[in-house]
Design an enzyme around this catalytic site. Structure first.
Site, PDB file in Angstrom:
ATOM      1  N   ARG A   1       9.889   3.162  -8.448  1.00 16.71           N
ATOM      2  CA  ARG A   1       8.743   2.513  -7.960  1.00 16.71           C
ATOM      3  C   ARG A   1       9.285   1.508  -7.644  1.00 16.71           C
ATOM      4  O   ARG A   1       9.291   0.200  -8.437  1.00 16.71           O
ATOM      5  CB  ARG A   1       7.522   2.503  -8.890  1.00 16.71           C
ATOM      6  CG  ARG A   1       6.384   1.727  -8.453  1.00 16.71           C
ATOM      7  CD  ARG A   1       5.261   1.806  -9.158  1.00 16.71           C
ATOM      8  NE  ARG A   1       4.102   1.039  -8.843  1.00 16.71           N
ATOM      9  CZ  ARG A   1       3.815  -0.081  -9.261  1.00 16.71           C
ATOM     10  NH1 ARG A   1       4.763  -0.885  -9.656  1.00 16.71           N
ATOM     11  NH2 ARG A   1       2.754  -0.692  -8.667  1.00 16.71           N
TER      12      ARG A   1
ATOM     13  N   SER B   1      -2.342   8.789  -7.599  1.00 18.08           N
ATOM     14  CA  SER B   1      -3.181   7.970  -8.521  1.00 18.08           C
ATOM     15  C   SER B   1      -4.598   7.863  -8.278  1.00 18.08           C
ATOM     16  O   SER B   1      -5.113   7.858  -7.186  1.00 18.08           O
ATOM     17  CB  SER B   1      -2.670   6.517  -8.276  1.00 18.08           C
ATOM     18  OG  SER B   1      -1.274   6.255  -8.499  1.00 18.08           O
TER      19      SER B   1
ATOM     20  N   LYS C   1       0.920  -4.127 -12.514  1.00 12.27           N
ATOM     21  CA  LYS C   1       0.511  -3.876 -11.264  1.00 12.27           C
ATOM     22  C   LYS C   1      -0.353  -4.866 -10.528  1.00 12.27           C
ATOM     23  O   LYS C   1      -1.313  -5.216 -11.198  1.00 12.27           O
ATOM     24  CB  LYS C   1      -0.107  -2.252 -10.968  1.00 12.27           C
ATOM     25  CG  LYS C   1      -0.794  -1.927  -9.802  1.00 12.27           C
ATOM     26  CD  LYS C   1      -1.195  -0.686  -9.956  1.00 12.27           C
ATOM     27  CE  LYS C   1      -2.090  -0.129  -8.700  1.00 12.27           C
ATOM     28  NZ  LYS C   1      -1.364   0.185  -7.607  1.00 12.27           N
TER      29      LYS C   1
HETATM   30  N1  3NM Z   1      -0.400   2.042 -11.674  1.00 14.11           N
HETATM   31  P1  3NM Z   1       2.604  -0.849 -17.600  1.00 14.11           P
HETATM   32  S1  3NM Z   1      -1.360   0.710 -13.567  1.00 14.11           S
HETATM   33  C1  3NM Z   1       1.575   1.365 -11.554  1.00 14.11           C
HETATM   34  O1  3NM Z   1      -4.025   2.052 -12.720  1.00 14.11           O
HETATM   35  C2  3NM Z   1       0.413   1.348 -12.183  1.00 14.11           C
HETATM   36  O2  3NM Z   1      -2.971   3.207 -11.149  1.00 14.11           O
HETATM   37  C3  3NM Z   1      -1.752   1.794 -12.398  1.00 14.11           C
HETATM   38  O3  3NM Z   1       2.355  -0.487 -15.760  1.00 14.11           O
HETATM   39  C4  3NM Z   1      -2.779   2.473 -12.029  1.00 14.11           C
HETATM   40  O4  3NM Z   1       2.897   0.348 -18.245  1.00 14.11           O
HETATM   41  C5  3NM Z   1       0.137   0.565 -13.256  1.00 14.11           C
HETATM   42  O5  3NM Z   1       3.621  -1.863 -17.500  1.00 14.11           O
HETATM   43  C6  3NM Z   1       1.057  -0.424 -14.105  1.00 14.11           C
HETATM   44  O6  3NM Z   1       1.225  -1.196 -17.788  1.00 14.11           O
HETATM   45  C7  3NM Z   1       1.647   0.343 -15.415  1.00 14.11           C
END
Ligand code: 3NM
Length: 219
Positions: free
Chosen positions: A46, A117, A146
């Site tokens: 990503r 997602s 994000k």
């Molecule tokens: N998508 P971390 S939250 C890439 O809610 C991504 O769809 C999300 O990163 C969604 O594990 C997210 O560092 C970030 O919190 C996840």
């Protein structure tokens, strides 16, 4: 080739590591090697954010990460770049709600893995109808990784999907660590997806191993 079976998809989702160059403070190739050593089951490239690679550089970086995955038989998924996924023959594509429709992506990628997602029941049902092999549900906990992440919703949507009898493979995402991963599995998730819990860990292999231990404890 046929679409991946649900059972195989569930197994791959157990510990799903996502990463791009912006998520690491050390060599991303080394971080990926360590994450694999710690027991991740699936990897997503990503490449987002300010200094993200594009064009040729992105292609080469993707290829290097893919080679590491291939060596260890970890399927390689690409976020939001169908052309790149087809060009390097990745194992699948993951898209968000702002990307091309799942239906259009499914037509382009044939039987490769397709993840979407989702943030509410309607999006989950639409993703399934349009050919998703799994859905990501999040953010479970608050995350700063994000930039445009929505408000954390806990495990509510996972429970709602399971209470409706929908058996789509589900991976939870957003702010997940080994300390808070258990509720995601207990509410009906098939796995957890993490970026920083592994990519920024002082010891990515140890962090992955700890996450895997918690997931395996639950079943
Ligand atoms: N998508 P971390 S939250 C890439 O809610 C991504 O769809 C999300 O990163 C969604 O594990 C997210 O560092 C970030 O919190 C996840």
């Amino acid at each position: 080739m046929a679409r991946i079976a649900k059972k195989d998809m569930r197994d791959l989702l157990r510990l799903y590591f996502i990463m791009g160059s912006n998520n690491c403070q050390t060599d991303p190739l080394h971080v990926l090697e360590q994450a694999i050593k710690g027991g991740i089951s699936l990897f997503q490239f990503r490449e987002k954010g300010n200094a993200a690679f594009s064009g040729e550089e992105k292609y080469h970086f993707a290829h290097e990460l893919q080679n590491i995955c291939k060596k260890h038989m970890i399927p390689f998924i690409i976020n939001d770049d169908v052309e790149l996924a087809l060009a390097i023959n990745a194992d699948g594509v993951h898209i968000g709600q702002d990307d091309e429709s799942a239906e259009a992506v499914r037509r382009k990628i044939g039987d490769k893995i397709l993840g979407v997602s989702t943030h509410n029941l309607l999006e989950v049902e639409k993703a399934i109808a349009e050919g998703a092999d799994y859905v990501g549900i999040g953010p479970i906990y608050s995350t700063t990784t994000k930039e445009d992440a929505k408000t954390a919703q806990g495990t509510k949507l996972i429970l709602e999907v399971r209470n409706k009898g929908i058996n789509v493979p589900i991976v939870g995402i957003g702010g997940i660590t080994s300390e808070n991963a258990a509720p995601v599995m207990k509410s009906g998730g098939n796995g957890v997806s993490v970026i920083t819990a592994i990519s920024l860990a002082a010891d990515p292999a140890k962090s992955a191993r700890e996450l895997k231990r918690i997931i395996d404890l639950i079943g």
